[in-house]
Design a protein around this motif. Structure first.
Motif, PDB file in Angstrom:
ATOM      1  N   ASP A   5     -10.295  -1.727  -6.416  1.00 54.29           N
ATOM      2  CA  ASP A   5     -10.408  -0.489  -7.189  1.00 54.29           C
ATOM      3  C   ASP A   5      -9.127   0.333  -7.009  1.00 54.29           C
ATOM      4  O   ASP A   5      -8.831   0.788  -5.911  1.00 54.29           O
ATOM      5  CB  ASP A   5     -11.646   0.280  -6.697  1.00 54.29           C
ATOM      6  N   ASN A   6      -8.373   0.462  -8.112  1.00 48.68           N
ATOM      7  CA  ASN A   6      -7.140   1.261  -8.029  1.00 48.68           C
ATOM      8  C   ASN A   6      -7.234   2.528  -8.880  1.00 48.68           C
ATOM      9  O   ASN A   6      -6.248   3.222  -9.087  1.00 48.68           O
ATOM     10  CB  ASN A   6      -5.912   0.422  -8.418  1.00 48.68           C
ATOM     11  N   PHE A   7      -8.414   2.825  -9.375  1.00 50.19           N
ATOM     12  CA  PHE A   7      -8.670   4.048 -10.149  1.00 50.19           C
ATOM     13  C   PHE A   7      -7.873   4.101 -11.447  1.00 50.19           C
ATOM     14  O   PHE A   7      -7.668   5.175 -12.020  1.00 50.19           O
ATOM     15  CB  PHE A   7      -8.383   5.322  -9.335  1.00 50.19           C
ATOM     16  N   TYR A  36      -6.191   1.496 -15.011  1.00 48.51           N
ATOM     17  CA  TYR A  36      -5.959   0.196 -15.625  1.00 48.51           C
ATOM     18  C   TYR A  36      -4.517  -0.183 -15.348  1.00 48.51           C
ATOM     19  O   TYR A  36      -3.594   0.452 -15.853  1.00 48.51           O
ATOM     20  CB  TYR A  36      -6.204   0.259 -17.142  1.00 48.51           C
ATOM     21  N   GLY A  37      -4.327  -1.212 -14.515  1.00 49.13           N
ATOM     22  CA  GLY A  37      -2.980  -1.613 -14.131  1.00 49.13           C
ATOM     23  C   GLY A  37      -2.335  -2.504 -15.181  1.00 49.13           C
ATOM     24  O   GLY A  37      -1.274  -2.213 -15.714  1.00 49.13           O
ATOM     25  N   LEU A  38      -3.021  -3.598 -15.515  1.00 42.89           N
ATOM     26  CA  LEU A  38      -2.416  -4.603 -16.374  1.00 42.89           C
ATOM     27  C   LEU A  38      -2.013  -4.036 -17.732  1.00 42.89           C
ATOM     28  O   LEU A  38      -0.991  -4.401 -18.294  1.00 42.89           O
ATOM     29  CB  LEU A  38      -3.399  -5.772 -16.580  1.00 42.89           C
ATOM     30  N   GLU A  51      -4.240   0.257  -3.777  1.00 49.10           N
ATOM     31  CA  GLU A  51      -3.351   1.157  -4.511  1.00 49.10           C
ATOM     32  C   GLU A  51      -2.525   0.449  -5.588  1.00 49.10           C
ATOM     33  O   GLU A  51      -1.940  -0.604  -5.359  1.00 49.10           O
ATOM     34  CB  GLU A  51      -2.402   1.842  -3.509  1.00 49.10           C
ATOM     35  N   CYS A  52      -2.466   1.075  -6.774  1.00 42.88           N
ATOM     36  CA  CYS A  52      -1.547   0.643  -7.813  1.00 42.88           C
ATOM     37  C   CYS A  52      -0.293   1.496  -7.637  1.00 42.88           C
ATOM     38  O   CYS A  52      -0.268   2.662  -8.027  1.00 42.88           O
ATOM     39  CB  CYS A  52      -2.145   0.854  -9.196  1.00 42.88           C
ATOM     40  N   VAL A  53       0.718   0.892  -7.001  1.00 38.44           N
ATOM     41  CA  VAL A  53       1.919   1.683  -6.685  1.00 38.44           C
ATOM     42  C   VAL A  53       2.672   2.060  -7.962  1.00 38.44           C
ATOM     43  O   VAL A  53       3.470   2.997  -7.966  1.00 38.44           O
ATOM     44  CB  VAL A  53       2.863   0.925  -5.722  1.00 38.44           C
ATOM     45  N   GLU A  54       2.386   1.348  -9.019  1.00 38.79           N
ATOM     46  CA  GLU A  54       3.104   1.569 -10.256  1.00 38.79           C
ATOM     47  C   GLU A  54       2.525   2.748 -11.042  1.00 38.79           C
ATOM     48  O   GLU A  54       3.249   3.594 -11.547  1.00 38.79           O
ATOM     49  CB  GLU A  54       3.005   0.275 -11.089  1.00 38.79           C
ATOM     50  N   PHE A  55       1.195   2.803 -11.139  1.00 37.46           N
ATOM     51  CA  PHE A  55       0.578   3.775 -12.052  1.00 37.46           C
ATOM     52  C   PHE A  55      -0.293   4.832 -11.396  1.00 37.46           C
ATOM     53  O   PHE A  55      -0.719   5.783 -12.043  1.00 37.46           O
ATOM     54  CB  PHE A  55      -0.226   3.038 -13.137  1.00 37.46           C
ATOM     55  N   PHE A  56      -0.607   4.642 -10.119  1.00 37.45           N
ATOM     56  CA  PHE A  56      -1.355   5.686  -9.424  1.00 37.45           C
ATOM     57  C   PHE A  56      -0.940   5.697  -7.948  1.00 37.45           C
ATOM     58  O   PHE A  56      -1.760   5.511  -7.057  1.00 37.45           O
ATOM     59  CB  PHE A  56      -2.870   5.472  -9.550  1.00 37.45           C
ATOM     60  N   THR A  69       2.328 -12.398  -8.823  1.00 40.52           N
ATOM     61  CA  THR A  69       3.160 -11.712  -9.811  1.00 40.52           C
ATOM     62  C   THR A  69       2.996 -10.193  -9.723  1.00 40.52           C
ATOM     63  O   THR A  69       3.502  -9.473 -10.567  1.00 40.52           O
ATOM     64  CB  THR A  69       2.752 -12.164 -11.228  1.00 40.52           C
ATOM     65  N   TRP A  70       2.295  -9.725  -8.688  1.00 41.61           N
ATOM     66  CA  TRP A  70       2.062  -8.287  -8.559  1.00 41.61           C
ATOM     67  C   TRP A  70       3.360  -7.535  -8.249  1.00 41.61           C
ATOM     68  O   TRP A  70       4.319  -8.094  -7.690  1.00 41.61           O
ATOM     69  CB  TRP A  70       1.065  -8.020  -7.421  1.00 41.61           C
ATOM     70  N   CYS A  71       3.381  -6.231  -8.575  1.00 40.75           N
ATOM     71  CA  CYS A  71       4.538  -5.387  -8.231  1.00 40.75           C
ATOM     72  C   CYS A  71       4.668  -5.333  -6.709  1.00 40.75           C
ATOM     73  O   CYS A  71       3.665  -5.298  -6.007  1.00 40.75           O
ATOM     74  CB  CYS A  71       4.339  -3.944  -8.704  1.00 40.75           C
ATOM     75  N   PRO A  72       5.907  -5.280  -6.222  1.00 40.54           N
ATOM     76  CA  PRO A  72       6.081  -5.121  -4.773  1.00 40.54           C
ATOM     77  C   PRO A  72       5.352  -3.866  -4.308  1.00 40.54           C
ATOM     78  O   PRO A  72       5.453  -2.822  -4.942  1.00 40.54           O
ATOM     79  CB  PRO A  72       7.591  -4.959  -4.604  1.00 40.54           C
ATOM     80  N   GLY A  73       4.589  -4.007  -3.223  1.00 36.41           N
ATOM     81  CA  GLY A  73       3.878  -2.846  -2.688  1.00 36.41           C
ATOM     82  C   GLY A  73       2.479  -2.684  -3.209  1.00 36.41           C
ATOM     83  O   GLY A  73       1.705  -1.854  -2.731  1.00 36.41           O
ATOM     84  N   CYS A  74       2.087  -3.478  -4.184  1.00 37.16           N
ATOM     85  CA  CYS A  74       0.728  -3.395  -4.744  1.00 37.16           C
ATOM     86  C   CYS A  74      -0.291  -3.710  -3.654  1.00 37.16           C
ATOM     87  O   CYS A  74      -0.103  -4.628  -2.857  1.00 37.16           O
ATOM     88  CB  CYS A  74       0.591  -4.391  -5.892  1.00 37.16           C
ATOM     89  N   GLY A  75      -1.364  -2.945  -3.622  1.00 36.10           N
ATOM     90  CA  GLY A  75      -2.402  -3.131  -2.608  1.00 36.10           C
ATOM     91  C   GLY A  75      -3.042  -4.510  -2.641  1.00 36.10           C
ATOM     92  O   GLY A  75      -3.544  -4.990  -1.622  1.00 36.10           O
TER      93      GLY A  75
HETATM   94  S1  SF4 Z   1       0.620  -2.507 -12.101  1.00 38.48           S
HETATM   95 FE1  SF4 Z   1      -0.423  -1.652 -10.357  1.00 38.48          FE
HETATM   96  S2  SF4 Z   1      -2.168  -2.947 -10.009  1.00 38.48           S
HETATM   97 FE2  SF4 Z   1      -0.801  -4.067 -11.348  1.00 38.48          FE
HETATM   98  S3  SF4 Z   1       0.441  -5.281  -9.957  1.00 38.48           S
HETATM   99 FE3  SF4 Z   1       1.561  -3.424 -10.328  1.00 38.48          FE
HETATM  100  S4  SF4 Z   1       0.940  -2.118  -8.684  1.00 38.48           S
HETATM  101 FE4  SF4 Z   1      -0.544  -3.746  -8.745  1.00 38.48          FE
END
Ligand code: SF4
Ligand SMILES: Cc1ncc(C[n+]2csc(CCOP(=O)(O)OP(=O)(O)O)c2C)c(N)n1
Ligand SMILES: [Mg+2]
Lengths: 321, 662
Positions: free
Chosen positions: A141-143, A145-147, A220-225, A36-42
């Motif tokens: 470690d994405n530096f 809080y993603g969720l 990498e959290c492509v969404e937030f960092f 269920t991760w965002c596309p491109g999430c590490g």
């Molecule tokens: S919010 Fe960030 S860490 Fe969470 S799934 Fe999306 S990209 Fe990955």
């Protein structure tokens, strides 16, 4: 508990199973829900590497246990078809420790995020490391809080603008390598989600290590960092600098290479400025809690003459008469 | 002391009315001989005696008391003890009370027949609990009692000096406890050989000189002619063994819990130290390895419950435990156990709360927490142990329920059960022992742990799934394979599933038997360690012509079905418990029973002085106005009345407020 079934001696598997035919373990067999991760999430690359290692090593399917706390990264067990548990935020280290201590026949893998591991679970991490429980812990470690959508994490760099630090983070971040080494983890490594081969190597070495093995993976959290780890990604103009480990080949160059058993040298590598170096920082073969407890159990039982449970408890009660 | 048969010289003087009785005399000079040689004494058979030892914790009164308790157990006498945990880390006032009886002993006794005072403060603080006509045995080196108070018989013995003399000075006054044991053995005609054997066993394995020193102290006490000043000769009615009677074993409540768990096949656990739970984990830490298991001291209570859940996940039902503060910490993980339907035993040895509260006192104020603690609808089972013996059996019941219903099960105990020693019939172990072997046989195609229409049963990892589909265990709302779902329908179905299994459990729980009258008068309802005083109170009330019965609940949540029928039969229902009446005027169990049965007859009798209920206190509360319930007895510590904070009510607060135990 009869001696045959002493949980710590690893012989719990029903013997009948050994004879039943076993199909080759494929990626398909160990794949479950679509992530269920965002596309491109590490984190996708971490999952892919995990599949690869299981496939390559042909582990017994029923002995793989995938565990996690809470966070984007901690959704991991749902994407793996195998025994597993999705626990509560920050407490998966002791959960995994219980499984490892009771069932040495299982492969215990634990996945989680930086907040899960270094913030809410920080104390459990330290004590799991200190006790050297035999398990493999992979920290994505994405530096950030993603969720929970972009709050400062314990590894966020100073100046990082988040919803909880709109003008930039001000607290000194945790240095994961330093913390793990000083806490007593007996295998400490660092990798990068874009470097899949390196990641697989690290997972395999961690798995083969007897003791508390931790891998920090910059994921990498492509969404937030977005772009957080580009400085270590050659495809983005960064440098992925590997630790040059000693080869023990008696060459003069080897003198300069890193001795993974040298705690101070590992600490020095951990001091290097971001993005730092990657590979195994530290490894020691300190006895595991599993082995020490088992030794205690075995000597205790031997001293008592390996009695049955009933004999033991009866004897205790006789003393209370 | 219940005097049963007064044989032979029935016209012997009574210390209270006879001016010639040696009231207030102090025996300092050894004279004619041992008590039993005195022909002028009236042999007095007793079937029940309450002996209170009051001193400081370093005097070893606990171990002297424990010897008496174990002796009673060995002599097939019933026994119950009551002690205060020393308030300070080392030193500080401390008591140990032993009640021994030839008949059934239910509570530790309101008043002492015999008070042993080591110090002036021991005398001052405890003389109020001595029965009129009771004997004060005191260390005349340290205590100067008010001899003008003619209610008591005074026996002064230079205990400190004689102990030092007997042991040759090197041990200082260490050994006073054993000296006193000797005195008591003489006075009550206890079985000296059995006592000596117990002393020898206790110190076995240590330096031989320690055993010898102890025996010397015992002999010195035993040889002291204390009988000279006593007007009676006490002797316990001999116990007549019934056919098929089992031997008695003697232990405290925490030991009983630990060994009950072992009998129940619990081989793994984890905890973090806290008074009064610690000794459970200490016992399990050294015992479980003998059985091939393991108990881990975790970094904190959340770590402990998580480790325990890891053990349970791996297929071995595990235990964790604590007292209030630690249980609060565990709460989130207990919610996970409820959601993921993971079997788990959680022991709460309750103390006074909230927060750090009264760490060494007793209270039953964690019932709500056990039933409701945590967010969301998170069903769990709550059991409460009523006696030390019940601690053993309730551990087995908890394990049975946890396994059968895949659920967290609380066991509520408390300080008083944890610290008191009782003797009970040796359990028939061979019928009780459970072998916790894992079932790792492959599971058939289509296996689903969370099948909506069945009670969840997890499979230990290591068992192959023949269809290749492996289940997950999840704290997110999940489908039948443990995968997350946001479906409103599934959340409704799964919530119902988790609740319905407890309804099913309620059906199989036996309705408790009522003690005393079966209908008509007053029903006293209790739970936990108040069993003894409540039953004693009912007994006394009935002897005084009241119609009364007692109903004691072991399964507190879910409650057994059928209680409404019992309630309908009584005129009054009073729930007796050691917690606060709350803003609506009802204690915790009373609140739940009123909510469950909508029964307006249900009244509540509560108290929060941090001390166990005395029988008289219960009578006073439940049968207010009746003559037999009228007499107020002063007591050490907090006053029984808790309506005001008058200074006299809190004068001995120092004794009950701990300094150093947390
Ligand atoms: S919010 Fe960030 S860490 Fe969470 S799934 Fe999306 S990209 Fe990955
Ligand atoms: C006890 C508790 N507190 C807070 C949360 C909310 N929460 C869920 S995940 C999370 C942080 C996740 O960050 P991280 O561990 O770095 O994982 P990521 O999502 O970045 O992979 C928080 C605060 C929670 N689920 N439980
Ligand atoms: Mg994160």
């Amino acid at each position: 508990m009869s001696t045959e079934n002493t949980p710590t001696n690893g012989s719990t598997t029903a013997t009948a199973l050994a004879e039943s035919p076993r199909e080759k373990l494929t990626k398909k067999a160990i794949t479950a829900d679509h992530p269920t991760w965002c596309p491109g999430c590490g984190d996708f690359a971490v999952l892919a590497s995990y599949y690869k290692v299981i496939e390559k090593r042909q582990l017994d399917h029923e002995k793989i246990v995938t565990l996690a706390g809470i966070g984007c990264s901690s959704r991991f067990p749902y994407f793996v078809n195998g025994y597993g548990a999705h626990f509560i935020h920050g407490r998966a280290v002791p959960l995994a420790s219980g499984i490892s201590l009771a069932r040495p026949d299982l492969h215990v893998f634990l996945f989680g995020g930086d907040g899960d591991g270094f913030s809410i679970g920080g104390n459990h991490l330290n004590h799991g490391a200190r006790k050297n429980v035999n398990l493999t812990y992979f920290i994505m470690d994405n530096f950030v809080y993603g969720l929970t959508k972009k709050q400062t994490s314990p590894t966020s760099p100073i100046g990082f603008k988040s919803k909880t630090d709109p003008t930039g983070a001000i607290d000194q971040p945790v240095n994961p390598m330093k913390q793990l080494i000083s806490a007593g983890a007996s295998f400490v490594a660092r990798t990068h989600a874009t470097q899949v081969n390196h990641m697989i190597q690290m997972i395999e070495r961690a798995m083969d290590h007897q003791g508390f093995s931790v891998i920090e993976c910059l994921s990498e959290c492509v969404e937030f960092f977005p772009g957080a780890f580009d400085p270590a990604n050659p495809r983005k103009g960064g440098a992925f600098s590997l630790i040059d480990e000693k080869k023990y080949d008696n060459t003069p160059e080897d003198e300069l290479r890193h001795d993974v058993t040298d705690e101070l040298a590992a600490y020095k590598l951990a001091q290097l400025p971001f993005p730092g170096v990657f590979g195994v920082f530290y490894e020691s073969d300190r006895p595991t809690k599993n082995a020490l407890e088992k030794k205690w159990i075995d000597t205790t039982r031997e001293k008592l003459g390996n009695p049955t449970d009933l004999q033991l408890l009866q004897k205790t009660f006789d003393r209370m008469k | 002391m219940n005097e049963t048969s007064t044989s032979v010289e029935t016209d012997a003087p009574n210390s209270k009315d006879d001016p010639t009785a040696p009231r207030g005399s102090i025996a300092t000079a050894p004279s004619t001989g041992p008590a039993s040689d005195r022909a002028d004494l009236r042999p007095e058979n007793i079937n029940d005696a309450v002996i209170r030892l009051a001193g400081d914790s370093q005097d070893g009164i606990q171990s002297a008391g424990a010897f008496l308790a174990r002796l009673a157990g060995r002599s097939a006498q019933d026994v119950m003890t009551y002690m205060t945990i020393p308030a300070t880390i080392s030193g500080g006032p401390s008591i140990f009370q032993v009640r021994m009886g030839t008949g059934e002993v239910l509570s530790a006794g309101d008043e002492a027949d015999f008070l042993v005072a080591f110090y002036q403060h021991s005398y001052q603080d405890h003389i109020g609990c001595l029965k009129e006509g009771g004997v004060l045995l005191y260390d005349s080196d340290n205590v100067a009692p008010d001899l003008d108070d003619k209610r008591f018989v005074y026996v002064g013995v230079p205990i400190t000096g004689l102990t030092v003399e007997a042991l040759g000075g090197t041990a200082k006054d260490k050994g006073k406890n054993i000296f006193i044991l000797g005195l008591i053995a003489k006075i009550f005609h206890l079985d000296v050989d059995k006592l000596k054997a117990l002393i020898t066993e206790k110190f076995a394995g240590k330096d031989e000189s320690i055993v010898n020193t102890a025996l010397m102290a015992f002999q010195a006490g035993y040889g002291y002619p204390v009988g000279n000043v006593l007007t009676k000769q006490y002797r316990f009615e001999p116990h007549v063994p019934k056919e098929g009677e089992r031997a008695q074993i003697t232990m405290d409540g925490n030991q009983a819990l630990a060994y009950g768990l072992i009998a129940a096949g619990v081989r793994f656990g984890a905890g973090y130290p806290i008074t009064p739970w610690s000794s459970v984990m200490e016992i399990l830490r050294s015992e479980l390895p003998k059985y091939g298991g393991l108990f881990v001291q975790a970094e904190d209570e959340l770590g402990a419950v998580s480790l325990a859940l890891g053990f349970s996940f791996s297929g071995y039902l595990a235990v964790t435990g604590s007292a209030g503060p630690g249980i609060s910490l565990k709460t989130e993980a207990i919610g996970w156990a409820s959601m993921s339907e993971m079997p788990l035993i959680i022991i709460n040895v309750q103390r006074g709360g909230p927060s750090t509260g009264l760490p060494t006192n007793v209270e039953q104020s964690d019932l709500f927490q056990a039933i409701f603690g945590g967010h969301g609808d998170s069903p769990r089972v709550v059991l409460a142990a009523s006696t030390v013996e019940d601690c053993f059996y309730i551990a087995i019941e908890a394990a049975r329920i946890a396994r059968k219903y895949s659920t967290p099960v609380f066991i509520l105990s408390d300080t008083s059960l944890a610290t008191r020693i009782e003797a009970f019939d040796e359990p028939e172990l061979k019928d009780l022992m459970i072998d916790p072997t894992l079932d790792l046989t492959p599971r058939p195609v289509g296996f689903k742990p969370y099948a909506v229409d069945q009670i969840t049963q997890h499979v230990p990892p290591g068992a192959r799934m023949l269809d290749g589909k492996y289940p997950l265990v999840s704290g997110l709302e999940h489908d039948e394979m443990g995968h997350p779902t946001g479906s409103p329908k599934l959340h409704m179905a799964m919530t119902a599933k988790r609740r319905n299994k407890l309804r099913q459990l309620a059906e199989e729980i036996p309705v408790p038997e009522i003690y005393g009258d079966q209908d008509g008068g007053t029903l006293l309802v209790g739970w936990g360690s108040t069993y003894g005083p409540i039953h004693d109170a009912v007994k006394l009330a009935r002897e005084n012509g009241e119609k009364a019965g007692a109903l004691h609940l072991r399964h507190v949540h879910p409650l057994p079905n059928g209680l409404e029928k019992i309630f309908a039969r009584f005129k009054r229902i009073v729930v007796v418990e050691m917690n606060d009446q709350g803003i609506y005027g009802f204690g915790q169990l009373a609140t739940i029973l009123r909510a469950r049965f909508c029964e307006p007859k249900i009244e509540s009798a509560t108290k929060t002085d941090g001390l166990t209920f005395r029988v008289k206190e219960i009578l006073e509360r439940v049968f207010e106005g009746r003559s037999f319930a009228a007499r107020k007895i002063p007591r050490e510590g907090l006053a029984i009345v808790h309506t005001g904070t008058a200074p006299e009510n809190v004068k001995s607060l120092k004794e009950v407020v701990p300094q150093g135990v947390g």
